[in-house]
Design a protein around this motif. Structure first.
Motif, PDB file in Angstrom:
ATOM      1  N   ARG A  96      -0.174 -63.724  13.424  1.00 19.10           N
ATOM      2  CA  ARG A  96       0.550 -63.216  12.265  1.00 19.10           C
ATOM      3  C   ARG A  96       0.205 -62.261  11.729  1.00 19.10           C
ATOM      4  N   GLU A 105       2.790 -69.472   6.531  1.00 22.94           N
ATOM      5  CA  GLU A 105       3.963 -68.960   7.174  1.00 22.94           C
ATOM      6  C   GLU A 105       5.374 -69.712   6.464  1.00 22.94           C
ATOM      7  N   GLU A 106       5.066 -71.059   6.314  1.00 24.21           N
ATOM      8  CA  GLU A 106       6.140 -71.640   5.435  1.00 24.21           C
ATOM      9  C   GLU A 106       6.219 -71.166   4.232  1.00 24.21           C
ATOM     10  N   LEU A 126       2.975 -65.044   5.251  1.00 22.24           N
ATOM     11  CA  LEU A 126       2.692 -64.861   6.606  1.00 22.24           C
ATOM     12  C   LEU A 126       3.916 -64.692   7.320  1.00 22.24           C
ATOM     13  N   GLU A 127       3.972 -63.817   8.266  1.00 22.41           N
ATOM     14  CA  GLU A 127       5.256 -63.824   9.209  1.00 22.41           C
ATOM     15  C   GLU A 127       4.693 -63.441  10.512  1.00 22.41           C
ATOM     16  N   LYS A 128       5.577 -63.816  11.569  1.00 24.90           N
ATOM     17  CA  LYS A 128       5.229 -63.505  12.870  1.00 24.90           C
ATOM     18  C   LYS A 128       5.964 -62.106  13.289  1.00 24.90           C
ATOM     19  N   SER A 168       3.112 -60.905   4.929  1.00 24.51           N
ATOM     20  CA  SER A 168       4.457 -60.450   4.561  1.00 24.51           C
ATOM     21  C   SER A 168       4.176 -59.810   3.274  1.00 24.51           C
TER      22      SER A 168
END
Length: 330
Positions: free
Chosen positions: A64, A50-51, A55-57, A67
């Motif tokens: 997740r 995610e960082e 990936l995204e929330k 992205s």
């Protein structure tokens, strides 16, 4: 480009493939067994992904989703060419090997089938190729003011158009067609409009009374021949995708799919490969993916494309397009 560990790549691949199938955010719990490590380890790796923006929330779940950048990494680095399943292949072969179908029908029927099989939208942009030379123009009278103009190329492509002409006599029509056959037969199809405008139009005026009206009709017949035929199949398939539940979103997307100028821009660049444009990379909509390829036969060339949500079965769509392209070029 991000450099991922093997485990991160495996994790990203699983998340993309899970999300493609189920359309729900993927949690660490779902992946523990398959990766044979603890939920905490997977959560930590998901946080790393995610960082890096892969990936995204979502607002509605702790899981997740990939992205746009995550899908791009997956397509460029993790996707393995998938063999077409037997049923897909058989269904397409029935259409593609049907000798009685013209290429345009063959393409639209194939893409209708692909649209039904995948629940995505398909687009064909066909165009008579530069290699097509004008062989002859014929005119067949139907009634007092209706006639069919038939254009034939040296590669056997035939285009016809029924036109209505008030107050233009058949002798004038015949004179004009004879002039065209005399002066521009052998011209590449995509250069005819220019030659009509600068070479034929000035001459017609000397021979034909109603030349303006007649010229406009003939010009449009050739113009249709050289501009892309656009066929959008399965537009309503977007209604089957959970990402497009909002009526406003669907209305906006349908307006874009109806916009011929926008659809024309899908035309394949000079590349002969299968190209994938995810989200902001395409000109249609940031919530969709466009996968496209070009085709070229003796008489025609053009582009075939599949448009679907970013959560698309990438390998399957790519192998279907590859199969159609190979078969129609054969």
């Amino acid at each position: 480009m991000e450099v991922l560990s093997n485990r991160q790549e495996q994790l990203l691949k699983m998340i993309v493939e899970n999300y493609v199938k189920q359309a729900t955010p993927v949690s660490s719990k779902q992946l523990c067994k398959r990766l044979k490590c603890s939920s905490a380890t997977i959560r930590s790796e998901m946080a790393n992904l995610e960082e890096t923006g892969l990936l995204e929330k979502t607002h509605t779940s702790s899981g997740r989703i990939p992205s746009q950048k995550g899908y791009r990494y997956y397509v460029d680095n993790l996707l393995k060419p998938k063999k077409m399943n037997g049923e897909d292949m058989l269904n397409l072969q029935i259409i593609l090997h049907n000798q009685s179908l013209e290429l345009s029908d063959c393409l639209s029927k194939s893409l209708q089938l692909v649209s039904d099989m995948t629940s995505y939208t398909a687009v064909v942009l066909g165009k008579a190729s530069h290699d097509n030379l004008l062989k002859e123009v014929n005119v067949v009278p139907l009634t007092n003011n209706q006639l069919i103009i038939i254009v034939v190329t040296d590669k056997g492509k035939v285009e016809h158009k029924t036109v209505t002409l008030d107050q233009v006599n058949l002798t004038d029509v015949k004179k004009t067609v004879d002039l065209i056959n005399k002066l521009i037969v052998g011209t590449p199809i995509d250069e005819i409009s220019t030659r009509l405008e600068f070479e034929i139009k000035p001459i017609i005026g000397n021979y034909v009374e109603q030349h303006e009206k007649l010229y406009d009709v003939i010009y449009h017949v050739f113009d249709d021949l050289t501009h892309p035929d656009i066929n959008v199949v399965g537009k309503t398939k977007f209604l089957e995708q959970p990402e497009f539940e909002s009526i406003d979103k669907v209305k906006g997307l349908f307006a874009k799919l109806d916009n011929q100028d926008l659809i024309k821009e899908i035309k394949q660049d000079n590349s002969n490969n299968i190209e994938v444009y995810i989200g902001d990379e395409n000109n249609i909509d940031s919530d969709v993916t466009v996968i496209k390829t070009s085709f070229k036969t003796n008489s025609e060339e053009g582009t075939i494309a599949i448009i679907g949500p970013k959560r698309m079965e990438y390998e399957r769509v790519m192998s279907l397009l590859e199969f159609i392209k190979e078969n129609i070029e054969r």
